[in-house]
Design a protein around this motif. Structure first.
Motif, PDB file in Angstrom:
ATOM      1  N   VAL A 107      45.688  50.052  10.813  1.00 33.72           N
ATOM      2  CA  VAL A 107      46.881  50.918  10.924  1.00 33.72           C
ATOM      3  C   VAL A 107      46.705  52.137  10.020  1.00 33.72           C
ATOM      4  N   ALA A 108      46.279  51.892   8.783  1.00 32.65           N
ATOM      5  CA  ALA A 108      46.099  52.989   7.824  1.00 32.65           C
ATOM      6  C   ALA A 108      45.101  54.022   8.353  1.00 32.65           C
ATOM      7  N   ALA A 109      43.983  53.550   8.875  1.00 30.50           N
ATOM      8  CA  ALA A 109      42.936  54.462   9.353  1.00 30.50           C
ATOM      9  C   ALA A 109      43.415  55.263  10.559  1.00 30.50           C
ATOM     10  N   ARG A 110      44.157  54.606  11.449  1.00 31.22           N
ATOM     11  CA  ARG A 110      44.672  55.335  12.629  1.00 31.22           C
ATOM     12  C   ARG A 110      45.695  56.394  12.225  1.00 31.22           C
ATOM     13  N   VAL A 111      46.576  56.036  11.313  1.00 32.37           N
ATOM     14  CA  VAL A 111      47.600  57.011  10.884  1.00 32.37           C
ATOM     15  C   VAL A 111      46.916  58.212  10.222  1.00 32.37           C
ATOM     16  N   ARG A 112      45.952  57.939   9.384  1.00 31.99           N
ATOM     17  CA  ARG A 112      45.253  59.045   8.723  1.00 31.99           C
ATOM     18  C   ARG A 112      44.513  59.898   9.745  1.00 31.99           C
ATOM     19  N   ALA A 113      43.769  59.261  10.649  1.00 33.48           N
ATOM     20  CA  ALA A 113      42.944  60.014  11.618  1.00 33.48           C
ATOM     21  C   ALA A 113      43.802  60.813  12.593  1.00 33.48           C
TER      22      ALA A 113
END
Ligand code: SAM
Length: 191
Positions: free
Chosen positions: A48-54
């Motif tokens: 989730v964190a990586a998708r939100v950042r990307a």
């Protein structure tokens, strides 16, 4: 591996992203701006964190009690802190907090003594981790901050909405998906 773990994509050491992870990530992406500071509680693999950042360009930090999860999320490039819920973070620093918590009710005698149980179960009510999260998350949120919280019909969505209300949050469902055995929703909480 238990049936439950298999269904939820849990290996022995951490939770692999599943339908709930994708539902939360999609809802959060729609609600996050590039200037936001975001905390992803219980980050697991960091999905989730990586998708939100990307997908938003926001600054995202992940936290988890599970050291294996912290290692995996860090390997995925997520800035990660080993933490119980929001305990180590300063007050009023995050614009958005996301959480896909352990939310399934467990048998009375099931201890949360392995990482599978820690990822999946929330005591007999299903809310053993959700409730303290609701009690504590307001401290680290900016006054106009937003929480995106994944819960299941098995967790008792009305009970979660009521507890959030007692902590000063109004709730709206911003994403939903149904399976034969449960409905998953993402609640957006604002004060
Ligand atoms: C359902 S998994 C979600 C993992 C990931 N966010 C995802 O959506 O794929 C729940 C996560 O919350 C973590 N967790 C459970 N209790 C926690 C607590 N008190 N503080 C921080 N993380 C916790 C678990 O270790 C697990 O990684």
């Amino acid at each position: 591996m238990t049936d439950l773990a298999e269904r939820r994509g849990v290996e022995t050491e951490l939770y692999e992203p599943a339908e709930d992870s994708a539902l939360l990530a999609g809802a959060a992406v729609d609600g996050v701006d590039a200037e936001d500071r975001v905390l992803d509680v219980g980050t697991g693999s960091g999905y989730v964190a990586a998708r939100v950042r990307a997908e938003t360009g926001a600054h995202v930090v992940g936290s988890d009690v599970n050291p294996h999860a912290c290692r995996r999320a860090a390997e995925a490039g997520v800035e990660t802190v080993r933490a119980d819920l929001v305990s180590p973070f300063r007050a009023a620093v995050f614009d958005v907090v996301t959480f896909n918590p352990p939310y399934l009710p467990a048998d009375e005698d099931a201890a949360r003594d392995d990482w599978v149980e820690v990822a999946l179960t929330g005591g007999t009510s299903g809310r053993a981790v959700v409730d303290p999260f609701l009690d504590k998350v307001g401290r680290v949120l900016r006054p106009d901050g937003t929480v995106f919280l994944l819960v299941s019909s098995l967790t008792g969505i009305e009970a979660v909405v009521q507890r959030a209300g007692e902590r000063g949050f109004s709730s709206v469902v911003v994403a939903e998906t149904s399976f034969p055995y449960e409905t998953l929703v993402v609640l957006k909480l604002v004060r």
